[in-house]
Design a protein around this motif. Sequence first.
Motif, PDB file in Angstrom:
ATOM      1  N   HIS A  14       4.903  -4.358 157.105  1.00 11.12           N
ATOM      2  CA  HIS A  14       4.412  -4.754 156.123  1.00 11.12           C
ATOM      3  C   HIS A  14       5.586  -4.691 154.918  1.00 11.12           C
ATOM      4  O   HIS A  14       5.969  -3.553 154.386  1.00 11.12           O
ATOM      5  CB  HIS A  14       3.215  -4.248 155.635  1.00 11.12           C
ATOM      6  CG  HIS A  14       2.354  -4.038 156.610  1.00 11.12           C
ATOM      7  ND1 HIS A  14       1.737  -5.447 157.018  1.00 11.12           N
ATOM      8  CD2 HIS A  14       1.602  -3.262 157.242  1.00 11.12           C
ATOM      9  CE1 HIS A  14       0.709  -5.104 157.958  1.00 11.12           C
ATOM     10  NE2 HIS A  14       0.899  -4.044 158.016  1.00 11.12           N
ATOM     11  N   ASN A  17       6.667  -6.543 148.855  1.00  7.51           N
ATOM     12  CA  ASN A  17       5.492  -7.451 148.477  1.00  7.51           C
ATOM     13  C   ASN A  17       4.344  -7.429 148.996  1.00  7.51           C
ATOM     14  O   ASN A  17       3.394  -7.745 148.400  1.00  7.51           O
ATOM     15  CB  ASN A  17       6.176  -8.978 148.288  1.00  7.51           C
ATOM     16  CG  ASN A  17       6.668  -9.678 149.417  1.00  7.51           C
ATOM     17  OD1 ASN A  17       6.368  -8.894 150.705  1.00  7.51           O
ATOM     18  ND2 ASN A  17       7.150 -10.610 149.474  1.00  7.51           N
ATOM     19  N   VAL A  18       4.150  -7.423 150.194  1.00  7.73           N
ATOM     20  CA  VAL A  18       2.978  -7.342 150.889  1.00  7.73           C
ATOM     21  C   VAL A  18       2.237  -6.273 150.587  1.00  7.73           C
ATOM     22  O   VAL A  18       1.095  -6.219 150.120  1.00  7.73           O
ATOM     23  CB  VAL A  18       3.097  -7.594 152.520  1.00  7.73           C
ATOM     24  CG1 VAL A  18       1.741  -7.378 153.092  1.00  7.73           C
ATOM     25  CG2 VAL A  18       3.688  -9.021 152.689  1.00  7.73           C
ATOM     26  N   ARG A  19       2.774  -4.921 150.397  1.00  5.74           N
ATOM     27  CA  ARG A  19       2.133  -3.811 150.157  1.00  5.74           C
ATOM     28  C   ARG A  19       1.632  -3.498 148.656  1.00  5.74           C
ATOM     29  O   ARG A  19       0.691  -3.347 148.396  1.00  5.74           O
ATOM     30  CB  ARG A  19       3.137  -2.644 150.388  1.00  5.74           C
ATOM     31  CG  ARG A  19       3.483  -2.427 151.756  1.00  5.74           C
ATOM     32  CD  ARG A  19       3.953  -1.420 152.390  1.00  5.74           C
ATOM     33  NE  ARG A  19       5.069  -0.753 151.391  1.00  5.74           N
ATOM     34  CZ  ARG A  19       6.491  -0.813 151.726  1.00  5.74           C
ATOM     35  NH1 ARG A  19       6.895  -1.816 152.512  1.00  5.74           N
ATOM     36  NH2 ARG A  19       7.274  -0.232 150.725  1.00  5.74           N
ATOM     37  N   HIS A  22      -1.565  -6.036 148.616  1.00  7.51           N
ATOM     38  CA  HIS A  22      -2.602  -5.394 149.091  1.00  7.51           C
ATOM     39  C   HIS A  22      -3.085  -4.173 148.270  1.00  7.51           C
ATOM     40  O   HIS A  22      -4.267  -3.890 148.142  1.00  7.51           O
ATOM     41  CB  HIS A  22      -2.055  -4.755 150.537  1.00  7.51           C
ATOM     42  CG  HIS A  22      -3.189  -4.004 151.219  1.00  7.51           C
ATOM     43  ND1 HIS A  22      -3.745  -2.763 151.383  1.00  7.51           N
ATOM     44  CD2 HIS A  22      -4.175  -4.928 152.370  1.00  7.51           C
ATOM     45  CE1 HIS A  22      -4.692  -2.819 152.066  1.00  7.51           C
ATOM     46  NE2 HIS A  22      -5.088  -3.802 152.712  1.00  7.51           N
ATOM     47  N   PHE A  70       1.040 -13.548 144.470  1.00  2.51           N
ATOM     48  CA  PHE A  70       1.430 -13.746 145.661  1.00  2.51           C
ATOM     49  C   PHE A  70       1.602 -14.898 146.457  1.00  2.51           C
ATOM     50  O   PHE A  70       2.817 -15.056 147.040  1.00  2.51           O
ATOM     51  CB  PHE A  70       0.751 -12.706 146.455  1.00  2.51           C
ATOM     52  CG  PHE A  70       0.935 -12.206 147.848  1.00  2.51           C
ATOM     53  CD1 PHE A  70       2.059 -11.406 148.145  1.00  2.51           C
ATOM     54  CD2 PHE A  70       0.571 -13.048 149.027  1.00  2.51           C
ATOM     55  CE1 PHE A  70       2.874 -11.126 149.309  1.00  2.51           C
ATOM     56  CE2 PHE A  70       1.295 -12.673 150.242  1.00  2.51           C
ATOM     57  CZ  PHE A  70       2.070 -11.781 150.423  1.00  2.51           C
ATOM     58  N   ALA A  74       5.350 -15.366 147.306  1.00  2.49           N
ATOM     59  CA  ALA A  74       5.886 -15.233 148.861  1.00  2.49           C
ATOM     60  C   ALA A  74       4.786 -16.413 149.756  1.00  2.49           C
ATOM     61  O   ALA A  74       4.231 -16.164 150.594  1.00  2.49           O
ATOM     62  CB  ALA A  74       5.145 -14.012 149.328  1.00  2.49           C
ATOM     63  N   ARG A  77       5.212 -16.313 153.275  1.00  4.05           N
ATOM     64  CA  ARG A  77       4.262 -15.321 154.120  1.00  4.05           C
ATOM     65  C   ARG A  77       2.860 -15.745 154.256  1.00  4.05           C
ATOM     66  O   ARG A  77       1.979 -15.384 155.224  1.00  4.05           O
ATOM     67  CB  ARG A  77       4.545 -14.051 153.510  1.00  4.05           C
ATOM     68  CG  ARG A  77       5.735 -13.397 153.608  1.00  4.05           C
ATOM     69  CD  ARG A  77       5.827 -11.743 153.292  1.00  4.05           C
ATOM     70  NE  ARG A  77       6.923 -11.277 153.796  1.00  4.05           N
ATOM     71  CZ  ARG A  77       7.136 -10.959 155.254  1.00  4.05           C
ATOM     72  NH1 ARG A  77       6.048 -11.125 156.326  1.00  4.05           N
ATOM     73  NH2 ARG A  77       8.267 -10.481 155.679  1.00  4.05           N
ATOM     74  N   VAL A  78       2.396 -16.493 153.051  1.00  2.00           N
ATOM     75  CA  VAL A  78       0.910 -16.737 153.160  1.00  2.00           C
ATOM     76  C   VAL A  78       0.736 -18.050 154.106  1.00  2.00           C
ATOM     77  O   VAL A  78      -0.027 -17.894 154.739  1.00  2.00           O
ATOM     78  CB  VAL A  78       0.512 -17.366 151.725  1.00  2.00           C
ATOM     79  CG1 VAL A  78      -0.665 -17.957 151.887  1.00  2.00           C
ATOM     80  CG2 VAL A  78       0.946 -16.432 150.467  1.00  2.00           C
ATOM     81  N   PHE A  81       0.763 -16.208 157.479  1.00  2.10           N
ATOM     82  CA  PHE A  81      -0.425 -15.472 157.568  1.00  2.10           C
ATOM     83  C   PHE A  81      -1.636 -16.246 158.047  1.00  2.10           C
ATOM     84  O   PHE A  81      -2.423 -15.725 159.095  1.00  2.10           O
ATOM     85  CB  PHE A  81      -0.734 -14.737 156.365  1.00  2.10           C
ATOM     86  CG  PHE A  81      -1.973 -13.606 156.546  1.00  2.10           C
ATOM     87  CD1 PHE A  81      -2.067 -12.448 157.221  1.00  2.10           C
ATOM     88  CD2 PHE A  81      -3.379 -14.099 155.910  1.00  2.10           C
ATOM     89  CE1 PHE A  81      -3.271 -11.747 157.303  1.00  2.10           C
ATOM     90  CE2 PHE A  81      -4.463 -13.275 156.012  1.00  2.10           C
ATOM     91  CZ  PHE A  81      -4.394 -12.251 156.537  1.00  2.10           C
ATOM     92  N   MET A 192       1.072   0.010 155.687  1.00  2.00           N
ATOM     93  CA  MET A 192       0.386  -0.766 154.653  1.00  2.00           C
ATOM     94  C   MET A 192       0.359  -0.186 153.424  1.00  2.00           C
ATOM     95  O   MET A 192       0.529  -0.785 152.323  1.00  2.00           O
ATOM     96  CB  MET A 192      -1.019  -1.469 155.267  1.00  2.00           C
ATOM     97  CG  MET A 192      -1.544  -2.173 153.971  1.00  2.00           C
ATOM     98  SD  MET A 192      -0.649  -3.657 153.463  1.00  2.00           S
ATOM     99  CE  MET A 192      -1.142  -4.715 154.973  1.00  2.00           C
TER     100      MET A 192
END
Length: 226
Positions: A14, A17-19, A22, A70, A74, A77-78, A81, A192
Amino acid sequence: MHHDQHDMRPIQKHPLNVRVFHYILLLSFLPLAATGLLLFFKPLSQSGMQLTYDIHIVAGVVLSLDALAFTLIAFDRVVLFIARVFSLSERDVKWFMVLGGYPQKFLLGKKVPVPPMNKYNSGQKLFGACVLIGGTVLILSGLVLWLIPHAAPRDAVWLLGQAHLVAGLILTAFLPVHLFLAVYRFDDFKAMMIHGNVPYHDAAEYTPLWVEQEIVPVTANQQRNK
């Protein structure tokens, strides 16, 4: 493939930017879930319910801005996912047949064979799909119910209200299970919430297909390029 149980080599699961996304998602959804239940059951006084409504609106705006930011920052990444959580195979059916082996482990203290998983197991994929669909429904319906409830057609507002309620209840019901399993998988939880990395042995045990198909080839290519 290396299966050493003590192989602590870090693998990034992770990125930052994902963290951050989240974190904000969690910190906004928790008050949304709590205030949503209060708004549904209405146990407080009129002033208390008004404060609850105000908190619900602020948390909803924060969550919406987080999701929008996000997606824009990103987008790749979306898309990835979405591709991961909506990919279905026979392994997913077999995983759900034993529920990932968790009931057998917690209730009977025994370990049963579980199909090899990719970056996310089948339960995480189901939760991810619910978050994507339910979150989109919550954001869009919430904006209409907040900003233009009297301008939109009455029947449409009622349907949006019901969709908002159902999506909120489903995601709220998922939340305690998600939090419990996140803490149970403590290496993944730390990845995460803290540093983004999981030990190689954890990845190889729980997500062997991810390691075999994505991590190992990348590592091999890096070594050849040195």
